[in-house]
Write an enzyme that holds these catalytic residues in place. Structure first.
Site, PDB file in Angstrom:
ATOM      1  N   ASP A 122       0.842  -1.194   0.000  1.00 55.57           N
ATOM      2  CA  ASP A 122       0.000   0.000   0.000  1.00 55.57           C
ATOM      3  C   ASP A 122       0.879   1.247   0.000  1.00 55.57           C
ATOM      4  OD1 ASP A 122      -1.891   1.973   0.306  1.00 55.57           O
ATOM      5  OD2 ASP A 122      -3.048   0.908   1.820  1.00 55.57           O
ATOM      6  N   ASP A 328      -1.616   5.748  -6.687  1.00 57.01           N
ATOM      7  CA  ASP A 328      -2.002   4.882  -5.576  1.00 57.01           C
ATOM      8  C   ASP A 328      -2.055   3.431  -6.038  1.00 57.01           C
ATOM      9  OD1 ASP A 328      -3.104   4.250  -2.935  1.00 57.01           O
ATOM     10  OD2 ASP A 328      -5.002   3.969  -3.978  1.00 57.01           O
TER      11      ASP A 328
END
EC number: 3.4.23.-
Length: 448
Positions: A122, A328
């Site tokens: 992440d 992202d």
């Protein structure tokens, strides 16, 4: 210490058929067939995975639509970060896996002797968390880290610098004895957990990193706790990037495989060695409200040779409002503020010149016979123009009769000024994060 150029492996969380017609080696082996330090590659739901479950056959587009249906939750989370809400205690818990969004998982080893762990990657999270042995309410005890089996495991005291650096961690105001750095957390609407901040040896083949700090979850309730754990690659002091700066110089890159890849293989490289020599860079911007998010300066978007008209207010970086564009790894489909997306979509439809239909999150689907006239989309950033490959722009229906533009607008209930370049549009590209020099590099690379 061994070479600081590491290749790690991702496992795409797609529930796709995975059948080998020819077996030349043990597909569950943990070492690469050429004897290198690369780890084996498997889909997260393949028979070799500890997270394998009853096989469900799904087409690529059906799987993407299923995962993208939760993108709105990811956007709500990201938007709350840039606006400084909710309180910092909620920052460490949100990840793509926790929100049931498509993710990539890296293999790492913790403890002495090393225990194999599978952790969600992440880029928008700072910390490293995973369930530990004895965790009450954790969904899969077999994937927990066994603290009793590691001779190098230790808890972190409230008096240490690591405890003060970790977001959301708390200590009692007074105690007769040194207290363990711990925290309690609620998230996801139906879940909560408690954890201790601990240290142990982290092995990222071939490097060994002693005294690595991470959150050890010991109690959980609800349905959203990720069984794999979380490997945060943000810029906060507790992230993997920050804790290994002396070894990897704050530099990492990844290459995400295409959905069409038979093996779904990809790589994460840590450190300066082994990074591409021919790569173009754009500056990374920093939002003081959420410094871990990787902002880039998106200046415009072209459809074919036409740069679409967009009000700069929807692209300009603004740390106060959170406006701007981030890259992202935990979001599936690239989404733009609605006016930006509509400008892209309308020009795309004009150039394809056909009839269009809607399929799930995609509102611009057309006959696959017209795919040859579909224009390429270019994302213009400072000093870098990213012309997206067609496989990163279009996605096909399960029957192969429809082709859809694989982007979308942001729902009105989300932060309408935050644009996100998602993992579908990053596939088969080497994305390099050079944190010390505040720059992002992008270069084509076949990851499959």
């Amino acid at each position: 210490m061994a070479s600081s150029s590491l290749h790690f492996l991702f496992f795409w969380t797609l529930l796709l058929p995975f059948t080998l017609t020819t077996a030349t080696r043990d597909t569950c082996a943990t070492a690469a067939p050429d004897g290198s330090d690369d780890l084996s590659i498997i889909p997260i739901n393949a028979k070799c995975s500890p997270f394998a479950r009853t096989h469900v056959s799904a087409s690529v587009i059906d799987t993407v639509l299923h995962m993208a249906s939760s993108d709105s939750h990811r956007f709500t989370y990201l938007s709350s970060l840039v606006a400084g809400k909710p309180k910092p205690t909620s920052v460490p818990v949100a990840s793509g896996n926790q929100l049931h969004i498509g993710n990539y998982v890296v293999r790492a080893r913790l403890g002495t002797p090393p225990q194999l762990m599978f952790m969600v990657l992440d880029t928008s999270n700072d910390a490293v968390w995973l369930p530990c042995s004895g965790c009450s309410g954790c969904s899969n005890a077999s994937t927990s880290f066994n603290t009793n089996s590691s001779s190098t495991y230790s808890t972190v005291s409230c008096s240490t610098a690591q405890c003060t650096q970790a977001r959301g961690l708390t200590c009692p105001s007074s105690s007769p004895q040194p207290s363990i750095c711990s925290f309690n957390q609620s998230y996801g609407g139906d879940s909560s957990f408690s954890a201790n901040l601990v240290q142990d040896t982290l092995t990222l083949s071939p490097d060994v990193i002693p005294n690595f700090s991470f959150g050890c979850i010991n109690s959980a309730s609800g349905n959203s706790l990720p069984p794999q754990g979380l490997m945060g690659l943000g810029r906060g002091p507790m992230s993997l990037v920050s804790q290994t700066t002396s070894l990897y110089s704050g530099v990492f890159s990844y290459c995400l495989p295409s959905f069409r890849s038979f093996y779904f293989s990809g790589s994460l490289k840590l450190g300066l060695l082994g990074q591409p020599k021919s790569i173009r860079y754009t500056p990374l911007l920093r939002n003081p409200r959420r410094p871990s998010l990787y902002y880039v300066n998106l200046t415009g978007v072209s459809v074919g040779s036409v740069q679409v008209p967009v009000d700069p207010v929807y692209l300009t970086f603004d740390s106060n409002s959170g406006a701007g564009t981030i890259i992202d790894s935990g979001t599936v489909i690239t989404r733009f503020a609605q006016p930006v997306y509509e400008a892209i979509r309308d020009e795309f439809r004009k150039q394809v010149n056909g009839s269009f239909s809607t399929l799930g999150a995609f509102d611009t689907c057309f006959s696959a016979d017209n795919e040859n006239v579909a224009p390429k989309i270019t994302l213009h950033m400072t000093s870098l123009d990213l012309k997206l490959p067609m496989e990163n722009t279009l996605i096909h229906s399960s029957a192969g009769t429809l082709t859809c533009l694989s982007m979308a607008g942001i729902r009105q209930n989300a932060n309408a000024v935050l644009n996100v370049i998602a993992n579908l549009q990053q596939q088969n590209l080497r994305i390099l994060f050079d944190v010390p020099n505040s720059r992002l590099g992008i270069a084509p690379e076949p990851c499959n």
